[in-house]
Design a protein around this motif. Structure first.
Motif, PDB file in Angstrom:
ATOM      1  N   ARG A  66     -41.456  -5.893 -10.053  1.00 57.57           N
ATOM      2  CA  ARG A  66     -41.773  -6.767  -9.769  1.00 57.57           C
ATOM      3  C   ARG A  66     -43.450  -6.925  -9.744  1.00 57.57           C
ATOM      4  O   ARG A  66     -44.362  -5.137  -9.144  1.00 57.57           O
ATOM      5  CB  ARG A  66     -41.761  -7.415  -8.559  1.00 57.57           C
ATOM      6  CG  ARG A  66     -40.072  -7.733  -8.370  1.00 57.57           C
ATOM      7  CD  ARG A  66     -39.625  -8.523  -7.159  1.00 57.57           C
ATOM      8  NE  ARG A  66     -37.901  -8.402  -7.243  1.00 57.57           N
ATOM      9  CZ  ARG A  66     -37.500  -8.818  -5.760  1.00 57.57           C
ATOM     10  NH1 ARG A  66     -37.746  -8.337  -4.282  1.00 57.57           N
ATOM     11  NH2 ARG A  66     -36.076  -8.743  -6.209  1.00 57.57           N
ATOM     12  N   GLU A 111     -34.345  -5.685  -8.039  1.00 56.26           N
ATOM     13  CA  GLU A 111     -34.141  -6.465  -8.979  1.00 56.26           C
ATOM     14  C   GLU A 111     -32.311  -6.385  -9.570  1.00 56.26           C
ATOM     15  O   GLU A 111     -31.040  -7.149  -9.549  1.00 56.26           O
ATOM     16  CB  GLU A 111     -35.520  -6.182 -10.247  1.00 56.26           C
ATOM     17  CG  GLU A 111     -36.373  -7.306  -9.918  1.00 56.26           C
ATOM     18  CD  GLU A 111     -35.878  -8.829 -10.065  1.00 56.26           C
ATOM     19  OE1 GLU A 111     -35.468  -9.560 -11.724  1.00 56.26           O
ATOM     20  OE2 GLU A 111     -36.757  -9.000  -9.108  1.00 56.26           O
ATOM     21  N   LYS A 149     -47.069  -7.023  -7.338  1.00 59.37           N
ATOM     22  CA  LYS A 149     -47.368  -6.724  -5.626  1.00 59.37           C
ATOM     23  C   LYS A 149     -48.477  -6.964  -5.798  1.00 59.37           C
ATOM     24  O   LYS A 149     -49.733  -6.382  -5.889  1.00 59.37           O
ATOM     25  CB  LYS A 149     -46.972  -5.065  -5.388  1.00 59.37           C
ATOM     26  CG  LYS A 149     -45.352  -5.079  -4.983  1.00 59.37           C
ATOM     27  CD  LYS A 149     -45.575  -3.491  -4.370  1.00 59.37           C
ATOM     28  CE  LYS A 149     -45.233  -2.519  -5.150  1.00 59.37           C
ATOM     29  NZ  LYS A 149     -44.362  -1.304  -4.903  1.00 59.37           N
ATOM     30  N   ASN A 186     -41.466  -9.135   1.844  1.00 57.37           N
ATOM     31  CA  ASN A 186     -40.297 -10.087   0.607  1.00 57.37           C
ATOM     32  C   ASN A 186     -39.735  -9.201  -0.837  1.00 57.37           C
ATOM     33  O   ASN A 186     -40.168  -8.931  -1.336  1.00 57.37           O
ATOM     34  CB  ASN A 186     -41.113 -11.306   0.357  1.00 57.37           C
ATOM     35  CG  ASN A 186     -40.539 -12.098  -0.674  1.00 57.37           C
ATOM     36  OD1 ASN A 186     -39.764 -11.962  -0.922  1.00 57.37           O
ATOM     37  ND2 ASN A 186     -41.288 -13.454  -0.077  1.00 57.37           N
ATOM     38  N   GLN A 235     -35.035 -12.062  -1.490  1.00 58.12           N
ATOM     39  CA  GLN A 235     -36.367 -11.964  -0.753  1.00 58.12           C
ATOM     40  C   GLN A 235     -36.316 -12.354   1.342  1.00 58.12           C
ATOM     41  O   GLN A 235     -37.406 -12.976   1.802  1.00 58.12           O
ATOM     42  CB  GLN A 235     -36.537 -13.531  -0.833  1.00 58.12           C
ATOM     43  CG  GLN A 235     -37.075 -14.410  -1.922  1.00 58.12           C
ATOM     44  CD  GLN A 235     -36.151 -13.686  -3.196  1.00 58.12           C
ATOM     45  OE1 GLN A 235     -35.763 -14.445  -3.547  1.00 58.12           O
ATOM     46  NE2 GLN A 235     -36.508 -13.494  -4.474  1.00 58.12           N
ATOM     47  N   LYS A 236     -35.667 -10.728   1.117  1.00 58.52           N
ATOM     48  CA  LYS A 236     -35.965 -10.738   3.009  1.00 58.52           C
ATOM     49  C   LYS A 236     -36.439  -9.872   3.112  1.00 58.52           C
ATOM     50  O   LYS A 236     -36.967  -8.390   1.959  1.00 58.52           O
ATOM     51  CB  LYS A 236     -34.417 -10.610   3.246  1.00 58.52           C
ATOM     52  CG  LYS A 236     -33.466 -12.294   3.136  1.00 58.52           C
ATOM     53  CD  LYS A 236     -34.079 -13.002   3.803  1.00 58.52           C
ATOM     54  CE  LYS A 236     -33.183 -14.015   3.588  1.00 58.52           C
ATOM     55  NZ  LYS A 236     -33.628 -15.607   4.387  1.00 58.52           N
ATOM     56  N   GLU A 279     -30.073  -7.176  -6.905  1.00 60.14           N
ATOM     57  CA  GLU A 279     -29.719  -8.264  -7.718  1.00 60.14           C
ATOM     58  C   GLU A 279     -29.294  -8.879  -8.612  1.00 60.14           C
ATOM     59  O   GLU A 279     -28.499 -10.190  -8.775  1.00 60.14           O
ATOM     60  CB  GLU A 279     -31.261  -8.592  -6.682  1.00 60.14           C
ATOM     61  CG  GLU A 279     -32.100  -8.902  -5.401  1.00 60.14           C
ATOM     62  CD  GLU A 279     -32.908 -10.048  -4.896  1.00 60.14           C
ATOM     63  OE1 GLU A 279     -33.533 -11.085  -6.503  1.00 60.14           O
ATOM     64  OE2 GLU A 279     -33.491  -9.606  -4.653  1.00 60.14           O
ATOM     65  N   THR A 303     -39.922  -1.892  -6.942  1.00 60.93           N
ATOM     66  CA  THR A 303     -39.319  -3.449  -7.054  1.00 60.93           C
ATOM     67  C   THR A 303     -38.014  -4.201  -7.664  1.00 60.93           C
ATOM     68  O   THR A 303     -37.474  -4.790  -8.400  1.00 60.93           O
ATOM     69  CB  THR A 303     -40.548  -4.013  -7.661  1.00 60.93           C
ATOM     70  OG1 THR A 303     -41.329  -4.111  -8.337  1.00 60.93           O
ATOM     71  CG2 THR A 303     -41.789  -4.076  -6.017  1.00 60.93           C
TER      72      THR A 303
END
Lengths: 516, 156
Positions: free
Chosen positions: A287, A277, A289, A296, A300-301, A280, A273
């Motif tokens: 993140r 990040e 979970k 997600n 967010q896909k 992105e 995760t």
């Protein structure tokens, strides 16, 4: 014309392969020999690098480890015809280190020119992708599930389940993300895929894209691998130009393309995760979970995020069928694992084998013990967050469950050997220090715990309330283990606790040791 | 390496990356590639182009070890400090190298020739101690070997 193979793997480069290649060309010219150099990948026998091979009517004959000053003597010995020389290894595939392996994922490594599309196609390349296009999404997922393949990044999660979740999740856009943030010390298998057989990863990711309905793939590679980045980007360009990537993959009507992104020196971005990040464009903070990345994930896909080795195994499974893969292994650990033998080891390198060898067989029989010739004292398995195993535990079979039962992990398959000069209190301190440097800071047990852990160990080193501080360290480790958000803080206690348990004699003030 | 940020060139770099998904890391890498570091004056330019706050860009810039905020020496030497290299004596080799160069970790030699950074694994784990001198990998590092690599680089 004689073809001479000089590896372009970074291990060979770090030992002078470029200069050796140039010297071979120059010497051949001076002596009127007709030579063409092929920059192949590495066979993974790093103790023999640079391993130079010559194509003869009797097959490829290897010489190694070759240094610059050996080149003239090799010519004198007639190495272009496979002549006798002290460095002559013979046929590489007959070498015991290679002969004992089961190479499914690394079948091509060292044999082919990594960026040659012709070589790749001539060695079973694209067969998996072609079959994947024929059988379609559901059948691909079925094959991967039946193969028993588990995530090779460390967590060992069933790959088929992950793919199925993404395939079943409806979205306008999905991603395949390849985790190539191979930060664990003692591991280099992902790097070898990038440098020595990059099309295999491209093929694996494309198969995954077809399976789950994704059109875009990202490879997130750590910046510490500049040579891998270069090789993979070159492969991407060539694959795209040849129609293996793009709007219509091999005329299948499916679009898929891959982009390589470079990390920026943060170990925690190997956590999936945090990696998302980072991709992105944010700090590599873990993140919580759920939601799972499969539902997600990136932007967010729905996103498949798999390790290099998991994705790179897909072409074999699709080409040969799930059963051919699942027939190897033991218990719930199916298939093969590319072991990476590292540290103070005599025969270091990549050793792909079915699960089930014992740790002792791996270290002593295959690895040949220490490079220094001193007794093995500790073996760290699974990277900087993995436990230290003493020789007393060498009967542990190498599989996910057996290692977990001994409070260890196989992680990404890295095996780092230490001889009897290692000080385990120093190694425990390093584990905490590394965690403190690399913690993303999101959760308290990892962020504060690692720094406090370092301080407590320093107190033990200095002889301050040793017994009380050992208890405190144990307690702190439990807090980090159960209270951290991700594996960085959660597993950093493994090396510390295993060092305390198996090497209690090192956990006393170091001034006292000096006085003894 | 320009000491002051060339604002026009900076904007060109940013603009060239705007079509990417999640362009911030590639932009910061491109700055380091072009200027050798990311000057603080680049932060508002990037923030503006990506519709982020300056704090967000600053946060990302300072999170990652690779994004240098001040110029480095002419050459950057990265010595591996991870376990596999430690098992082969990297800490003592590193201490020698640092002493020879007269710097500590992250330091730059007085003549500005070399900056020394720690790195945690270069994937050369069976052939340590290892290092990266600019983009040149070095296996089986010794203090003597490093001296010859530096001499060779300086003679070019």
């Amino acid at each position: 014309m004689t073809r001479v193979f000089v590896p372009r793997d970074v291990v060979a480069l770090a030992l002078g392969a470029d200069k050796i290649a140039a010297a071979i060309v120059a010497t051949a010219k001076a002596r009127g020999a007709d030579v063409s150099i092929v920059r192949n990948g590495s066979r993974g026998m790093f103790f023999l690098e640079p391993l130079i091979e010559v194509e003869t009517p009797a097959g490829r004959i290897a010489y190694g480890p070759v240094t610059l000053k050996d080149v003239a003597a090799l010519f004198d010995a007639g190495f272009l015809d496979g002549g006798t020389h002290a460095l002559r290894i013979g046929k590489p595939e007959d070498h015991p280190f290679l002969k004992r392996q089961t190479r499914l994922t690394f079948a091509r490594s060292g044999i082919t020119d990594p960026v040659s599309l012709e070589d790749y196609a001539a060695h079973e390349g694209w067969l998996g992708l072609k079959r994947a296009i024929e059988i379609g999404s559901a059948a691909i997922v079925d094959e991967i599930t039946k193969s028993g393949l588990r995530g090779r990044g460390g967590a060992g999660f069933p790959t088929g389940v992950k793919w199925k979740t993404v395939a079943d999740t409806k979205a306008d856009r999905k991603y395949v993300v390849c985790n190539c943030d191979e930060g664990d010390s003692g591991t280099f298998a992902d790097r070898m895929v990038l440098e020595d057989d990059p099309y295999m990863l491209i093929e694996g990711m494309t198969i995954c894209g077809l399976a789950v309905g994704a059109t875009k793939g990202y490879v997130y590679c750590r910046s510490e691998y500049p040579h891998g980045i270069k090789a993979f980007n070159e492969a991407l360009q060539r694959a795209r130009a040849a129609g293996y990537l793009g709007k219509d993959v091999l005329g299948s009507g499916h679009a898929f393309d891959i982009e390589l992104r470079v990390g920026a020196g943060a170990y925690v971005c190997g956590e999936e995760t945090a990696l998302l990040e980072s991709l992105e464009g944010r700090r590599g903070m873990v993140r919580a979970k759920p939601p799972l990345p499969a539902i997600n994930g990136l932007f967010q896909k729905p996103t498949v995020i798999n390790n290099v080795l998991s994705l790179a195994t897909a072409p074999f499974i699709l080409a040969h069928g799930a059963k051919a893969y699942a027939d190897f292994g033991m218990g719930r650990s199916r298939g093969t694992m590319p072991l990476q033998l590292a540290g103070n080891i005599r025969y270091g390198g990549l050793f792909e084998t079915a699960f089930g060898l014992t740790l002792g067989e791996i270290v002593e029989d295959i690895g040949g013990g220490t490079a220094s010739g001193r007794p093995v004292r500790a073996v760290q398995c699974g990277g900087p967050l993995g436990a230290y195993f003493p020789p007393a535990l060498f009967d542990t079979p190498f599989d996910y469950e057996a290692f977990a039962a001994k409070d260890g992990l196989i992680g990404h398959g890295g095996i780092v050997v230490f001889d009897d000069t290692v000080d385990m209190l120093t190694m425990a301190r390093f584990a905490m220090e590394f965690c403190a440097i690399e913690s993303c800071g999101k959760c308290t047990p990892c962020r504060i715990g690692s720094t406090r852990g370092q301080e407590v160990i320093d107190k033990i080193l200095a002889g301050i309330h040793v017994e009380a501080n050992l208890r405190l360290l144990e307690d702190l480790c439990q807090t980090m283990k159960f209270g951290s958000l991700c594996a960085l803080g959660g597993f950093a206690p493994y090396p510390v606790l295993s060092a305390m348990r198996h090497y209690p004699e090192d956990f006393k003030p170091h001034a006292a040791i000096a006085a003894e | 390496m320009p000491a002051v940020l060339d604002a026009q060139r900076a904007q060109e770099i940013i603009d060239a990356h705007l079509a990417l998904e999640g362009p911030l890391l590639p932009i910061l890498h491109a700055f380091v590639e072009e200027f050798g570091f990311v000057d603080d004056t680049a932060v508002p330019l990037i923030a503006n182009a990506l519709n982020l706050s300056r704090a967000e860009v600053h946060g990302v810039l300072t999170f990652y070890h690779d994004f240098r905020r001040e110029p480095a020496g002419k050459h950057v030497l990265k010595i591996c400090r991870a376990e596999a290299c430690q098992a082969r004596g990297s800490e003592s080799v590193a201490r020698h190298c640092l002493a020879d160069l007269g710097v500590d970790w992250h330091g730059t030699t007085q003549d500005g020739a070399i900056t020394v950074e720690p790195v945690y694994c270069l994937g050369l784990c069976a052939n340590g101690p290892s290092a990266l001198f600019d983009d040149e990998p070095i296996a089986a590092l010794t203090a003597d070997k490093l001296v010859s690599v530096i001499e060779e680089a300086e003679s070019v």
